[in-house]
Design an enzyme around this catalytic site. Structure first.
Site, short mmCIF file in Angstrom:
data_model
loop_
_atom_site.label_atom_id
_atom_site.label_comp_id
_atom_site.label_asym_id
_atom_site.label_seq_id
_atom_site.Cartn_x
_atom_site.Cartn_y
_atom_site.Cartn_z
N HIS A 338 0.84 -1.16 0.00
CA HIS A 338 0.13 0.15 -0.11
C HIS A 338 0.80 1.29 0.11
O HIS A 338 1.65 1.29 0.85
CB HIS A 338 -0.96 -0.09 1.27
CG HIS A 338 -1.64 -1.25 1.31
ND1 HIS A 338 -2.76 -1.06 0.38
CD2 HIS A 338 -1.70 -2.40 1.69
CE1 HIS A 338 -3.45 -2.30 0.70
NE2 HIS A 338 -2.82 -3.21 1.61
N LYS A 407 -7.82 -1.98 15.75
CA LYS A 407 -6.49 -1.45 16.08
C LYS A 407 -5.50 -1.17 15.19
O LYS A 407 -4.84 -0.17 15.37
CB LYS A 407 -5.87 -2.30 17.44
CG LYS A 407 -6.74 -2.21 18.56
CD LYS A 407 -6.01 -2.75 19.74
CE LYS A 407 -6.87 -2.73 21.03
NZ LYS A 407 -6.03 -3.18 22.45
N ASN A 409 -5.92 -0.52 12.02
CA ASN A 409 -6.21 0.54 11.33
C ASN A 409 -5.66 1.90 11.98
O ASN A 409 -5.28 2.81 11.30
CB ASN A 409 -7.70 0.82 10.92
CG ASN A 409 -7.94 0.14 9.58
OD1 ASN A 409 -6.96 0.04 8.86
ND2 ASN A 409 -9.44 -0.15 9.44
N GLU A 608 -8.20 -13.53 3.18
CA GLU A 608 -7.27 -13.13 4.22
C GLU A 608 -8.19 -13.75 5.53
O GLU A 608 -7.31 -14.22 6.44
CB GLU A 608 -7.02 -11.71 4.11
CG GLU A 608 -5.99 -11.21 5.35
CD GLU A 608 -5.89 -9.63 5.47
OE1 GLU A 608 -6.64 -8.90 4.87
OE2 GLU A 608 -4.73 -9.45 6.16
N HIS A 627 -3.12 -12.63 -0.43
CA HIS A 627 -3.24 -13.33 0.77
C HIS A 627 -3.72 -14.84 0.35
O HIS A 627 -3.04 -15.75 0.61
CB HIS A 627 -4.33 -12.66 1.57
CG HIS A 627 -3.77 -11.31 2.25
ND1 HIS A 627 -2.74 -11.24 2.84
CD2 HIS A 627 -4.09 -9.95 2.10
CE1 HIS A 627 -2.46 -10.04 3.22
NE2 HIS A 627 -3.30 -9.34 2.90
N ASP A 682 2.98 -5.95 1.98
CA ASP A 682 1.65 -5.40 2.47
C ASP A 682 1.77 -3.94 3.05
O ASP A 682 1.42 -2.85 2.16
CB ASP A 682 1.05 -6.18 3.24
CG ASP A 682 -0.41 -6.14 3.29
OD1 ASP A 682 -0.93 -5.13 2.84
OD2 ASP A 682 -1.28 -6.84 4.00
N LEU A 685 5.46 0.12 6.61
CA LEU A 685 5.51 0.86 7.78
C LEU A 685 4.97 0.11 8.98
O LEU A 685 5.51 0.60 10.09
CB LEU A 685 4.66 2.08 7.47
CG LEU A 685 4.30 3.32 8.35
CD1 LEU A 685 5.45 4.14 8.65
CD2 LEU A 685 3.19 4.21 7.61
#
Ligand SMILES: [Zn+2]
Length: 809
Positions: A338, A407, A409, A608, A627, A682, A685
């Site tokens: 992303h 959490k 997100n 997923e 996934h 994925d 970060l």
């Protein structure tokens, strides 16, 4: 009478009206694929769908295969097999001896030549002469005997029919939308249905790279794709008009939008899709089919173990023989990442500190009518540059995020402040995404520096307003956010319920219009959205994202409201989203191909977590998925994903923080069975620590699962194959014949994957496909002979069944 086949031949892809549960799909096939489930698809499927909404912790779901023996027994069995194998090998010590000798000999020979080789990064010119040495022969495992697959013949035939039926369904949807379908599988299906679908349509493959000695790097273009020159020479206006009807865009050649002026841009109708879904849902819980697929998958695992046992040395030897190439300098694509989390924490932290120094007085946001500078934002939070650390950023997923997507997100917010997320990692803020553009460009230049790493970054379009596309394109073009190492995927979050509750949208159709109409306008008349037109040339496809484990409150069937009538606050189910994205994309692709523009593919997050029918929709509609974790529980689907070679971008580190701990991840199992899997990051970060997150991902996988260098190179090759980079780029990176079948597709000088491995995969896939098509055909021939005897009917072609059999209900 013959027009029963004949009419279908003309337009095999056009939908016909049908009753739910009686798919029209295969009526044109010259073979009989009826099974005992015919006529019951709707009931079976709806029961399964309903169960998926209620049962959350079923001990064994109906699509799973019950392990009849406890785990110790299985282990015992495996050990016995391994002992047997090693004894067998002891009986033939010369095999090992020879392999060892070859290995030693080649090893030293290569070392010598390696020293002589000084040419950087060009494909070795002397390779041709040395080809004699490269190991092509290997130990093959083969099964002999009448009943090779361990199930009774009638079961085999029944299962084979189901599997073939499912493959035909996928082939139909993939071909219709101009996505690409595995060549080997297509060829096998053609043996059953000699009228081929147009599956090569996906990309114009002319102008392919020709020279087998060409360099491994594609020549870089001298002009920047976003400079002014490209803006002034836009393609002309085609003069069409567009309107959305029942959730799908229709295109007309004139201003009056009636049937007579509508362009023929095909897409599958809703009834047909639901009927096909029902067929698929019934297949995956059918007992005999389940047990057949489970056995085949077990066989594939064991066969691979044998292959490795017998050929590991040779694979390694041929890798060593290739000069210059190793795991570090083969092409890898991060197939699932992303954009908003493509940098690691340290990088973001450094960037924020630099921005505070460089632009302290820049107005970065407007709070209740008053502009706020970057300095003020930090002062309000009581922070100085010195205070900031990775720990205060607090964006790493940790053990508190496992099974807590909510959490997770919130981890997208630096220091838990959504303000910082808005300023630094958004494209549509007060500073028009300036900082985000800068930081993505830094990530891009890191990739360019590493030369061999590429990424397909996912950017969001939400569908809340109609100008999102233009803003996004404007961001990319004005900040020149472009790199030859990067392509874009557009992710569409499934957040209709949120926007609807906030009264931002009236109905679901509005969301679809916001997402798709600008794309049609830019395709019809590029000058109306010049930035978007340029930006779209680097977009490869669409993704559907959100937490799949959120409960769904609706079953998608013919009684579901149309998008224009979907006004309640509930979210439409996954398959509903996917169908409408697919249908619009299909129409758009046909329009774009007409205009000579690039087309798109569907690559959703799928499997997923959540109910199994996500993977069914994914199988039918999308070129590849991300996934696919739940395939481990559904043997029929897993076997189908194998046979159709559907790409699966897996991110075990991400899964480890969210849904499935690392040691239970099915990636090594999928890889051994030959599924088309690749490794991806994925969200660096949140999950990664180093400057090269993709290498980190590979490195951990290699150590935990003890992957060989050959396995790693195979994963990397898969990632290029399933990526959206151009045909031309893939030719440079994998070899000019990369899109052919078998070993010829592989150029070990570029991929570092031994031909032995490629040959093993190809031969194994062919054998599996052969087993299935053969079973269907044998039974077909038997039946024709019987009927011939009974009716003394002589058909003109031996493979075509009498017409009367096709007309039976
Ligand atoms: Zn993701």
């Amino acid at each position: 009478m013959t027009n029963l086949c004949g009419s279908a031949e003309q337009r095999p892809l056009m939908s016909q009206r049908s009753l739910p549960g009686t798919p029209v799909t295969h009526k044109h096939l010259p073979i009989d694929l009826r099974t005992s489930m015919d006529g019951k698809y709707k009931e079976i499927a709806e029961e399964l769908l309903a169960r998926s909404m209620t049962d959350s912790d079923m001990r064994c779901a109906p699509y799973e295969f019950p392990e009849e023996s406890p785990i110790e027994q299985l282990e015992e069995k495996r050990h016995r097999l391994e002992r047997q194998i090693s004894q067998d090998v002891k009986l033939e010590p010369e095999i090992l001896l020879r392999a060892k000798q070859d290995f030693m000999k080649i090893d030293s020979a290569t070392d010598l030549e390696y020293m002589q080789d000084s040419q950087e990064d060009a494909v070795d010119q002397h390779h041709v002469e040395r080809e004699m040495l490269v190991e092509k022969e290997f130990q093959r495992v083969s099964i002999s005997g009448e009943e090779k697959c361990g199930v009774p013949f009638t079961d085999l035939v029944d299962a084979a029919k189901c599997v073939v039926k499912a493959l035909f369904i996928r082939e139909k949807y993939i071909a219709l939308s101009l996505q690409s379908f595995c060549k080997t599988t297509t060829r096998s299906l053609q043996e059953l249905n000699p009228r081929p679908l147009d599956v090569s349509a996906a990309e114009d493959l002319r102008g392919s790279p020709v020279d087998s000695d060409m360099r491994v790097h594609m020549p870089v273009s001298e002009t920047h794709p976003y400079d002014g020159r490209h803006m002034t020479s836009l393609p002309p206006d085609a003069g069409y008009t567009c309107a959305m009807l029942d959730g799908v865009v229709h295109v007309y050649t004139a201003q009056n939008q009636d049937k007579s002026t509508e362009l023929d841009l095909p897409y599958p109708d809703l009834q047909e899709y639901i009927a096909d879904m029902n067929v698929m849902m019934s297949l995956i819980i059918n007992g005999p089919v389940k047990s057949f697929c489970y056995r085949r998958l077990q066989y594939l695992s064991s066969k691979f173990q044998m292959h490795v046992l017998l050929n590991e040395m040779k694979e390694l030897a041929s890798q060593k023989q290739v000069p210059h190439r190793d795991f570090y300098n083969i092409r890898k694509v991060d197939t699932h990442i992303h954009a908003s989390s493509c940098m690691n924490q340290k990088h973001l932290l450094r960037f924020i500190k630099r921005a505070m120094k460089k632009y302290p007085d820049e107005i970065v946001r407007v709070e209740s009518g008053r502009g706020q500078t970057l300095m003020e934002v930090f002062e309000n939070m009581n922070l100085t540059a010195y205070d900031l650390s990775v720990d205060t950023l607090d964006m790493h997923a940790d053990r508190n995020t496992f099974h807590r997507f909510d959490k997770f997100n919130s981890k997208y917010n630096p220091i838990g402040e959504s303000i910082l997320r808005e300023i630094f990692i958004k494209t549509d803020n007060h500073i028009h995404g300036k900082y985000f553009g800068h930081i993505v460009k830094e990530v891009m230049s890191d990739l360019e520096e590493s030369k061999y790493q590429n990424a397909e970054l996912r950017l969001s379009i939400y569908g809340r307003s109609v100008d999102e596309w233009d803003n996004l394109a404007q961001w990319a073009v004005t900040h020149s956010v472009y790199s030859d190492n990067v392509r874009w995927l557009i992710q569409i979050p499934r957040l209709f319920d949120v926007y609807r509750t906030k009264k931002q949208l009236m109905n679901f159709q509005q969301m679809l219009e916001n997402i798709f109409l600008p794309l049609f306008e830019a395709t019809v008349n590029p000058s109306s959205h010049p930035h978007l037109h340029l930006f779209l040339t680097h977009v490869v496809g669409f993704d559907s994202v959100d937490d799949e484990s959120k409960p769904e409150h609706h079953i998608f069937n013919l009684d579901s409201p149309t998008p224009a009538r979907w006004c309640d606050d509930n979210n439409p189910p996954y398959s509903y989203y996917l169908y409408y994205m697919y249908a619009n994309m299909t129409v758009l692709n046909h329009l774009r191909r007409r205009r000579g523009f690039n087309t798109f593919v569907l690559r959703p997050h799928c499997g997923e977590a959540g109910p199994i029918h996500h993977l069914v929709s994914g199988f039918i509609l999308s070129e590849n998925i991300s996934h696919g974790l739940l395939l481990r529980k559904a043997p029929v689907l897993q076997y189908l994903y194998y046979l159709a070679q559907v790409g699966i971008a897996m991110s075990p580190l991400s899964n480890n923080s969210l849904f499935l701990s690392y040691h239970r991840n099915p990636l090594p199992e999928y890889l051994s069975r030959g599924l088309m899997v690749s490794l991806s990051t994925d969200d660096p970060l949140q999950f990664h620590f180093t400057k090269e997150p993709l290498m980190e991902e590979y490195s951990i996988a290699a150590q935990v699962w003890k992957l060989s260098s050959c396995d790693m190179c195979e994963l990397a090759r898969n990632s290029v194959l399933m990526s959206g980079f151009s045909h031309r780029a893939k030719g440079y990176w994998l070899g000019p014949d990369y899109n052919k079948e078998g070993t010829i597709s592989n150029d070990i000088r570029r991929t570092n994957v031994p031909d032995i491995r490629v040959a093993y995969r190809h031969e194994t896939l062919c054998e599996e496909l052969h087993l299935i098509t053969q079973a269907v055909r044998t039974q077909e021939l038997d039946r024709i002979e019987e009927e011939e005897d009974m009716l003394s009917f002589t058909p003109s072609q031996s493979t075509a069944p009498p017409i009367s059999t096709l007309e039976k209900p």
